[in-house]
Scaffold this motif. Structure first.
Motif, PDB file in Angstrom:
ATOM      1  N   PRO A 150      47.984 114.208   7.073  1.00  0.00           N
ATOM      2  CA  PRO A 150      48.759 113.053   7.529  1.00  0.00           C
ATOM      3  C   PRO A 150      49.448 113.304   8.870  1.00  0.00           C
ATOM      4  N   ALA A 151      49.947 114.525   9.093  1.00  0.00           N
ATOM      5  CA  ALA A 151      50.573 114.847  10.379  1.00  0.00           C
ATOM      6  C   ALA A 151      49.554 114.814  11.504  1.00  0.00           C
ATOM      7  N   ARG A 210      58.488 113.107  20.050  1.00  0.00           N
ATOM      8  CA  ARG A 210      58.587 113.447  18.620  1.00  0.00           C
ATOM      9  C   ARG A 210      58.911 114.935  18.469  1.00  0.00           C
ATOM     10  N   PRO A 211      60.053 115.391  18.972  1.00  0.00           N
ATOM     11  CA  PRO A 211      60.350 116.830  18.956  1.00  0.00           C
ATOM     12  C   PRO A 211      60.486 117.419  17.567  1.00  0.00           C
ATOM     13  N   ASP A 212      60.730 116.565  16.559  1.00  0.00           N
ATOM     14  CA  ASP A 212      60.851 117.064  15.191  1.00  0.00           C
ATOM     15  C   ASP A 212      59.499 117.244  14.515  1.00  0.00           C
ATOM     16  N   ARG A 213      58.443 116.650  15.096  1.00  0.00           N
ATOM     17  CA  ARG A 213      57.126 116.688  14.459  1.00  0.00           C
ATOM     18  C   ARG A 213      56.053 117.373  15.297  1.00  0.00           C
ATOM     19  N   LEU A 214      56.234 117.391  16.625  1.00  0.00           N
ATOM     20  CA  LEU A 214      55.208 117.910  17.528  1.00  0.00           C
ATOM     21  C   LEU A 214      55.779 119.004  18.415  1.00  0.00           C
ATOM     22  N   THR A 215      54.919 119.954  18.801  1.00  0.00           N
ATOM     23  CA  THR A 215      55.369 121.031  19.677  1.00  0.00           C
ATOM     24  C   THR A 215      54.230 121.509  20.570  1.00  0.00           C
ATOM     25  N   LYS A 220      53.442 131.006  17.140  1.00  0.00           N
ATOM     26  CA  LYS A 220      53.603 130.381  15.834  1.00  0.00           C
ATOM     27  C   LYS A 220      55.044 130.415  15.356  1.00  0.00           C
ATOM     28  N   LYS A 221      55.753 131.495  15.638  1.00  0.00           N
ATOM     29  CA  LYS A 221      57.114 131.628  15.129  1.00  0.00           C
ATOM     30  C   LYS A 221      58.058 130.599  15.732  1.00  0.00           C
ATOM     31  N   ASP A 222      57.649 129.993  16.865  1.00  0.00           N
ATOM     32  CA  ASP A 222      58.474 128.979  17.520  1.00  0.00           C
ATOM     33  C   ASP A 222      58.137 127.553  17.079  1.00  0.00           C
ATOM     34  N   ARG A 223      57.104 127.404  16.250  1.00  0.00           N
ATOM     35  CA  ARG A 223      56.644 126.048  15.909  1.00  0.00           C
ATOM     36  C   ARG A 223      57.302 125.500  14.651  1.00  0.00           C
ATOM     37  N   GLY A 224      57.700 126.379  13.752  1.00  0.00           N
ATOM     38  CA  GLY A 224      58.215 125.888  12.475  1.00  0.00           C
ATOM     39  C   GLY A 224      57.123 125.154  11.726  1.00  0.00           C
ATOM     40  N   ASP A 225      57.465 123.973  11.173  1.00  0.00           N
ATOM     41  CA  ASP A 225      56.463 123.196  10.449  1.00  0.00           C
ATOM     42  C   ASP A 225      55.917 122.043  11.291  1.00  0.00           C
ATOM     43  N   ARG A 226      56.083 122.137  12.597  1.00  0.00           N
ATOM     44  CA  ARG A 226      55.608 121.083  13.495  1.00  0.00           C
ATOM     45  C   ARG A 226      54.129 121.264  13.848  1.00  0.00           C
ATOM     46  N   LEU A 227      53.472 120.166  14.151  1.00  0.00           N
ATOM     47  CA  LEU A 227      52.069 120.215  14.578  1.00  0.00           C
ATOM     48  C   LEU A 227      51.982 120.709  16.017  1.00  0.00           C
ATOM     49  N   TYR A 228      51.049 121.604  16.272  1.00  0.00           N
ATOM     50  CA  TYR A 228      50.876 122.206  17.584  1.00  0.00           C
ATOM     51  C   TYR A 228      49.863 121.402  18.402  1.00  0.00           C
TER      52      TYR A 228
END
Length: 309
Positions: A150-151, A210-215, A220-228
């Motif tokens: 979905p993301a 969309r800084p809470d969802r996209l990066t 990887k350690k800087d992305r959290g659960d966001r889509l790269y």
């Protein structure tokens, strides 16, 4: 069938030998995945050849080989071995400290020969022989933190809207793994540095919305659960998985082009198509809308700069 068994397959004016056609490359079992043999792989590539070859011709390839199937060792092959037949295309390209002689797949016979070599996945350059410094494709790889389609679907829609605003045509492809590729056809007039900078700026504009969802964070350690939003493939000697190529995963999923209209299909996911049904999808010619629509990035750059203020 014995280890010495050979099947011959006709491809145009050539005959290709398929060694150990009954060798299982994709074991069945877990998760309901089907079992597929080398013969199945060859038959798939023979059927899909009219659709995959336009995306391969004239491009240096990196071959992902699994001689013992997907559960065995993987070899990423750039240099073309000496024992490959003379009729298989090659191109010498520069690298730091020397050159690499990549395989080029221009015809069905070559495609089937590579399948016999258990080259499951074909990774192509975004530029062509004769002008390897200037790409004619720009690729955005939408890479979720987990198996979160979905993301991916949401990010693809947002990116498509931004590219429309920049008046750039774009097309979608499942990766056969977890995400999607968004592909933009280019006219080959800009070099890799220019294309990469543009792709990075597009990704940063989108991530800022969309800084809470996209990066765009590469670590990887800087992305959290966001889509790269991965634009790293837009560089000299980098590759992207080719349309209609098979991935080395259970069930033999295929990196498959699809239309923007299919993005909202509830059945869609990154491994939606396999070698069992990807040819049917190919026959719908989902990328017909971008054929002949290659663009220069000059006007799009001006529009993007205006958006960025």
């Amino acid at each position: 069938m014995s280890r010495d068994a050979v099947r011959t397959v006709r491809a145009g004016r050539r005959t290709v030998e398929v060694h150990r056609p009954d060798k299982v490359l994709f074991p069945g079992g877990g998760g309901g995945a089907e079992e597929y043999t080398k013969a199945d792989l060859v038959d798939y590539y023979r059927a899909v050849a009219p659709f995959v070859l336009p995306h391969l011709r004239g491009r240096p390839l990196m071959l992902e080989r699994h001689p013992d199937g997907v559960e065995g060792p993987r070899f990423m092959q750039k240099n073309t071995p000496e024992h490959y037949p003379d009729w298989i295309g090659r191109v010498e390209v520069g690298k730091e400290g020397g050159t690499v002689r990549h395989t080029v797949c221009d015809d069905t016979a070559t495609l089937l020969y590579l399948a016999d070599q258990a080259a499951l996945t074909l990774h192509r350059w975004l530029s062509r022989v004769g002008d390897v410094d200037r790409p004619d494709r720009m690729v955005f790889d939408l890479d979720p933190a987990g198996d979160d389609f979905p993301a991916v679907r949401e990010a693809a829609g947002l990116l498509g809207e931004l590219l429309d605003e920049l008046e750039l045509p774009s097309a979608l492809m499942t990766t056969g793994s977890r995400g999607l590729h968004v592909v933009v056809p280019l006219n080959g007039r800009q070099d890799f540095d220019t294309v990469r900078e543009f792709a990075r700026d597009v990704a940063e504009v989108l991530a800022a919305e969309r800084p809470d969802r996209l990066t765009t964070a590469t670590r990887k350690k800087d992305r959290g659960d966001r889509l790269y939003l991965d634009i790293q493939r837009n560089a000299y000697a980098q590759t992207a998985v080719a349309p209609f190529t098979v991935r080395a995963l259970p069930g033999a999923p295929v990196a498959t082009p699809f239309s923007w209209d299919q993005l909202d299909d509830p059945a869609l996911h990154a491994r939606r198509w396999t070698i069992a049904d990807a040819v049917d999808q190919a026959r719908t010619r989902p990328w017909a809308e971008i054929t002949g629509r290659a663009r220069s990035l000059g006007p799009a750059r001006r529009r993007l700069d205006a958006l960025r203020g």
